[in-house]
Scaffold this motif. Sequence first.
Motif, PDB file in Angstrom:
ATOM      1  N   PRO A  41      -2.149   0.064  12.888  1.00 37.94           N
ATOM      2  CA  PRO A  41      -2.224  -1.306  12.334  1.00 37.94           C
ATOM      3  C   PRO A  41      -3.618  -1.912  12.373  1.00 37.94           C
ATOM      4  O   PRO A  41      -4.046  -2.576  11.422  1.00 37.94           O
ATOM      5  CB  PRO A  41      -1.254  -2.095  13.217  1.00 37.94           C
ATOM      6  CG  PRO A  41      -0.292  -1.074  13.730  1.00 37.94           C
ATOM      7  CD  PRO A  41      -1.078   0.193  13.886  1.00 37.94           C
ATOM      8  N   GLU A  42      -4.364  -1.685  13.468  1.00 37.76           N
ATOM      9  CA  GLU A  42      -5.684  -2.318  13.592  1.00 37.76           C
ATOM     10  C   GLU A  42      -6.730  -1.717  12.643  1.00 37.76           C
ATOM     11  O   GLU A  42      -7.800  -2.304  12.445  1.00 37.76           O
ATOM     12  CB  GLU A  42      -6.188  -2.236  15.038  1.00 37.76           C
ATOM     13  CG  GLU A  42      -6.427  -0.831  15.558  1.00 37.76           C
ATOM     14  CD  GLU A  42      -5.207  -0.223  16.240  1.00 37.76           C
ATOM     15  OE1 GLU A  42      -5.392   0.668  17.092  1.00 37.76           O
ATOM     16  OE2 GLU A  42      -4.077  -0.639  15.909  1.00 37.76           O
ATOM     17  N   PHE A  43      -6.411  -0.566  12.054  1.00 40.38           N
ATOM     18  CA  PHE A  43      -7.364   0.089  11.152  1.00 40.38           C
ATOM     19  C   PHE A  43      -6.941   0.016   9.686  1.00 40.38           C
ATOM     20  O   PHE A  43      -7.557   0.657   8.829  1.00 40.38           O
ATOM     21  CB  PHE A  43      -7.554   1.551  11.557  1.00 40.38           C
ATOM     22  CG  PHE A  43      -8.218   1.735  12.891  1.00 40.38           C
ATOM     23  CD1 PHE A  43      -9.558   1.443  13.060  1.00 40.38           C
ATOM     24  CD2 PHE A  43      -7.498   2.188  13.992  1.00 40.38           C
ATOM     25  CE1 PHE A  43     -10.180   1.614  14.295  1.00 40.38           C
ATOM     26  CE2 PHE A  43      -8.101   2.360  15.220  1.00 40.38           C
ATOM     27  CZ  PHE A  43      -9.451   2.068  15.386  1.00 40.38           C
ATOM     28  N   GLN A  44      -5.934  -0.760   9.386  1.00 39.23           N
ATOM     29  CA  GLN A  44      -5.505  -0.914   7.994  1.00 39.23           C
ATOM     30  C   GLN A  44      -6.545  -1.741   7.229  1.00 39.23           C
ATOM     31  O   GLN A  44      -6.992  -2.790   7.701  1.00 39.23           O
ATOM     32  CB  GLN A  44      -4.134  -1.592   7.922  1.00 39.23           C
ATOM     33  CG  GLN A  44      -2.989  -0.758   8.476  1.00 39.23           C
ATOM     34  CD  GLN A  44      -2.626   0.415   7.574  1.00 39.23           C
ATOM     35  OE1 GLN A  44      -3.077   0.520   6.435  1.00 39.23           O
ATOM     36  NE2 GLN A  44      -1.797   1.318   8.090  1.00 39.23           N
ATOM     37  N   ILE A  45      -6.905  -1.274   6.047  1.00 36.53           N
ATOM     38  CA  ILE A  45      -7.984  -1.898   5.277  1.00 36.53           C
ATOM     39  C   ILE A  45      -7.491  -2.623   4.037  1.00 36.53           C
ATOM     40  O   ILE A  45      -8.027  -3.666   3.658  1.00 36.53           O
ATOM     41  CB  ILE A  45      -8.997  -0.815   4.817  1.00 36.53           C
ATOM     42  CG1 ILE A  45      -9.680  -0.172   6.009  1.00 36.53           C
ATOM     43  CG2 ILE A  45     -10.044  -1.401   3.885  1.00 36.53           C
ATOM     44  CD1 ILE A  45     -10.605   0.968   5.617  1.00 36.53           C
ATOM     45  N   TYR A  46      -6.462  -2.103   3.391  1.00 40.46           N
ATOM     46  CA  TYR A  46      -6.156  -2.506   2.015  1.00 40.46           C
ATOM     47  C   TYR A  46      -5.161  -3.664   1.952  1.00 40.46           C
ATOM     48  O   TYR A  46      -4.119  -3.646   2.617  1.00 40.46           O
ATOM     49  CB  TYR A  46      -5.631  -1.303   1.230  1.00 40.46           C
ATOM     50  CG  TYR A  46      -6.617  -0.162   1.228  1.00 40.46           C
ATOM     51  CD1 TYR A  46      -7.750  -0.208   0.423  1.00 40.46           C
ATOM     52  CD2 TYR A  46      -6.435   0.938   2.070  1.00 40.46           C
ATOM     53  CE1 TYR A  46      -8.680   0.822   0.446  1.00 40.46           C
ATOM     54  CE2 TYR A  46      -7.358   1.967   2.100  1.00 40.46           C
ATOM     55  CZ  TYR A  46      -8.480   1.910   1.287  1.00 40.46           C
ATOM     56  OH  TYR A  46      -9.397   2.917   1.314  1.00 40.46           O
ATOM     57  N   TYR A  47      -5.497  -4.646   1.129  1.00 40.01           N
ATOM     58  CA  TYR A  47      -4.655  -5.829   0.941  1.00 40.01           C
ATOM     59  C   TYR A  47      -4.524  -6.127  -0.552  1.00 40.01           C
ATOM     60  O   TYR A  47      -5.477  -5.968  -1.319  1.00 40.01           O
ATOM     61  CB  TYR A  47      -5.271  -7.050   1.627  1.00 40.01           C
ATOM     62  CG  TYR A  47      -5.254  -6.996   3.135  1.00 40.01           C
ATOM     63  CD1 TYR A  47      -4.265  -7.629   3.871  1.00 40.01           C
ATOM     64  CD2 TYR A  47      -6.249  -6.299   3.833  1.00 40.01           C
ATOM     65  CE1 TYR A  47      -4.250  -7.585   5.260  1.00 40.01           C
ATOM     66  CE2 TYR A  47      -6.246  -6.244   5.216  1.00 40.01           C
ATOM     67  CZ  TYR A  47      -5.243  -6.890   5.925  1.00 40.01           C
ATOM     68  OH  TYR A  47      -5.233  -6.837   7.301  1.00 40.01           O
ATOM     69  N   ASP A  48      -3.346  -6.566  -0.944  1.00 35.38           N
ATOM     70  CA  ASP A  48      -3.174  -7.114  -2.288  1.00 35.38           C
ATOM     71  C   ASP A  48      -3.607  -8.573  -2.246  1.00 35.38           C
ATOM     72  O   ASP A  48      -3.262  -9.308  -1.307  1.00 35.38           O
ATOM     73  CB  ASP A  48      -1.706  -7.012  -2.726  1.00 35.38           C
ATOM     74  CG  ASP A  48      -1.264  -5.567  -2.930  1.00 35.38           C
ATOM     75  OD1 ASP A  48      -2.100  -4.760  -3.383  1.00 35.38           O
ATOM     76  OD2 ASP A  48      -0.097  -5.249  -2.625  1.00 35.38           O
ATOM     77  N   GLN A  49      -4.368  -8.996  -3.236  1.00 33.68           N
ATOM     78  CA  GLN A  49      -4.865 -10.366  -3.307  1.00 33.68           C
ATOM     79  C   GLN A  49      -4.201 -11.081  -4.475  1.00 33.68           C
ATOM     80  O   GLN A  49      -4.503 -10.803  -5.632  1.00 33.68           O
ATOM     81  CB  GLN A  49      -6.392 -10.364  -3.465  1.00 33.68           C
ATOM     82  CG  GLN A  49      -7.116  -9.709  -2.291  1.00 33.68           C
ATOM     83  CD  GLN A  49      -8.626  -9.643  -2.460  1.00 33.68           C
ATOM     84  OE1 GLN A  49      -9.290  -8.819  -1.858  1.00 33.68           O
ATOM     85  NE2 GLN A  49      -9.190 -10.520  -3.275  1.00 33.68           N
ATOM     86  N   THR A  50      -3.290 -11.988  -4.172  1.00 32.05           N
ATOM     87  CA  THR A  50      -2.587 -12.728  -5.222  1.00 32.05           C
ATOM     88  C   THR A  50      -2.920 -14.216  -5.099  1.00 32.05           C
ATOM     89  O   THR A  50      -3.045 -14.740  -3.983  1.00 32.05           O
ATOM     90  CB  THR A  50      -1.064 -12.536  -5.112  1.00 32.05           C
ATOM     91  OG1 THR A  50      -0.635 -12.911  -3.791  1.00 32.05           O
ATOM     92  CG2 THR A  50      -0.694 -11.084  -5.347  1.00 32.05           C
ATOM     93  N   PRO A  51      -3.103 -14.908  -6.231  1.00 30.03           N
ATOM     94  CA  PRO A  51      -3.437 -16.338  -6.178  1.00 30.03           C
ATOM     95  C   PRO A  51      -2.452 -17.117  -5.315  1.00 30.03           C
ATOM     96  O   PRO A  51      -1.229 -16.910  -5.400  1.00 30.03           O
ATOM     97  CB  PRO A  51      -3.359 -16.770  -7.643  1.00 30.03           C
ATOM     98  CG  PRO A  51      -3.647 -15.519  -8.408  1.00 30.03           C
ATOM     99  CD  PRO A  51      -3.020 -14.406  -7.613  1.00 30.03           C
ATOM    100  N   LEU A  52      -2.964 -17.978  -4.491  1.00 28.53           N
ATOM    101  CA  LEU A  52      -2.141 -18.771  -3.583  1.00 28.53           C
ATOM    102  C   LEU A  52      -1.368 -19.817  -4.365  1.00 28.53           C
ATOM    103  O   LEU A  52      -1.933 -20.537  -5.194  1.00 28.53           O
ATOM    104  CB  LEU A  52      -3.044 -19.444  -2.542  1.00 28.53           C
ATOM    105  CG  LEU A  52      -2.383 -19.934  -1.250  1.00 28.53           C
ATOM    106  CD1 LEU A  52      -1.796 -18.780  -0.460  1.00 28.53           C
ATOM    107  CD2 LEU A  52      -3.424 -20.666  -0.395  1.00 28.53           C
TER     108      LEU A  52
END
Length: 698
Positions: free
Chosen positions: A657-668
């Motif tokens: 978990p502490e090395f996870q890099i990737y995130y989806d970025q969706t408008p708030l």
Amino acid sequence: MNLLKKTAPFYYLALFYFIINCIIRIILIFHPITQSKFGLIDLLKIFGFGLVSDLFVFIIASVFLFVYLLFISNSKYNKPTGFIILGLFVLLFAYVASGKSILTEYGGGLARVGMIFIGLKTALFALLLFLPKYRNAIRYWLFSFTLFLYVLLIIQNGISEYFFWNEFGVRYNFIAVNYLVYTNEVIGNIMESYPVVPIFAALFLIAGIITYLIVKTSRIYIDSIPTFIEKIKILVVFFSLFGMSLVAIPALAKLENSTNLFANELQSNGLYKFYKAFKDSELDYFKFYKTLPNSEAYQILDEQLPGLKTESTLRTIKSDSAEIHKNVVLITIESFSAEFMKAYGNEGALTPFLDSLATQSLQFTNLYATGNRTVRGLEAVTLCLPPTAGESVLKRVDNKTKFSTGALLKERDYTVKFMYGGNAFFDNMQDFFGGNGYDIVDKNSFLPSEITFSNVWGVCDEDMYKKALQVMNQESLSGKPFFNHIMTVSNHRPFTYPNHKIDIPGDIKSRAGGVKYTDFAMKEFFEMAKKQAWFKNTVFVIVADHCASSAGKTSLPIDKYRIPAMIYSPGFVAPNKYNQLMTQIDLMPTLFGILNFTYQSKFFGQDVLKADYKPRALIATYQDLGLIKDGVLTVLLPKQDVKQFELKLNPKEGVAPEFQIYYDQTPLAKPRTDLINETISFYQTASDVLKKKKYNAL
């Protein structure tokens, strides 16, 4: 009079440039965004001083035309001169085509561009040499094409100035410079936003007609080429005007002093504004970004940096224990993304040494680079300051005597050095570090015998580390602690390095090879360092300057900012993982906390190991200023715009978990005003302290 006629290409182009600039000024005065009234004095300055400034700018810009016209002659095609010149062109082309030129070494498409340019010059010279019957016709078309390019650029600049004003209400500034950096994105935006085909069709048609008229009235230059004496006279006049222009242009810029800001912008020359933006490397935060009252901005900042007493970042950092003055070696690794390391999911075994070293260090698993250029990384670890709009502080005029990590250590009687395998003149590093009290060790400090391999960027990392060890062995004899900041170069295009060091040959020029060699060279360094007497009394800080690339689906793709960082000092810093969100600017203040330093600080960066630290990360491009906090990315953009994105983890299988890099970025869906204000607070106050010189050394 005959000589005056032969200068027709210059004065007809100058006249056309004046007409275009005059039309642009009139259009911009009546543009809806120009919400201002102009008095008689303002109008006289706009069209009087403005057009005089245009004249001098045109003289500077016409230097390429002047050089082209200067070398038009028939004598250079006489035997044997013509054959000698052609032979030199052929040899130059062969050299570039051989793949061993500096253009090839630099990488990218530069060698191909060089070959095309030299190939065309060679072919055209050969045609003019071997086809004397057609020489006048060929020369006429080349003359026409050269004037067409000038006409086209003048019209295109006028159109660009209109669209830039239409968007920002000013002449060119650092955003325009930035557009040259992000060419693909800008061209894509233009293609989607405007009817490009009709605009460019009309542009080429108009440019063709204007060129025809200018050529018709100025072809006397090629029909009756000036004699050598006439060219000398033209040369004297041109360079007299050129020298006068260098003095007059900045002097006229100082007369842009109206209280009406629109009048100042309209009086100015767009091309000079572009040059000045490039030179000064700044973008005025207070003009282009969302702001708060200054007192409110600092009040919000005080919640993040407790202890602020005035509208500055000055505060006292206290330790309950005695200071520890160990040697400090800071290594910033060129273009080293977190995704290269095994812990972050890489399966290519590219960094076996750093993978191992990380387990023996205090490892910061959730750290972000402030930017996507080396100068941003150096700025972050040296000044511990958010990445302000425009270029890094390193490349600005006002970049000296700042409050820096080096200054803080120098106060404690450390020797302070910046070590770089290349020429520190590049990216203004020499000016910045030298101006902030660092002694500089760069490629110019190496003896020929100390260089086993070098490329366009400098000596290989092994050579740099050997030199660093030599310097540190000498420093240790003085009895004073040392601070040495080492910047690596090998993990950079063209990715060349000594062969037979790793299992990927340096001749292949691959990114994987660059990463693997960087890791190998660091292993060699530490193996040698462990044998030195000073090693046990030294703390090593290792961090990337930025990621390998910054391209992504959004302007700030956060996976392209995640970098590895660690503090290694066997027997002093216990192996551990710090998993909270942080930025490069926090790394050195955290080290100072580990060393129990008590000091007056101006740093925005914080000791993340302290209980009052509130996790956040600051990341930016030249103009998009971001804050990551509470699972939200808030981005400030020019024109007082703000965007917010929810960050949803896109986990990679097999990665902790502490090395996870990737995130989806969706408008708030619903704006977080508190985070918007906090983001404004960081960037506004950083811009404020720099602008008012409140970030200078104590």
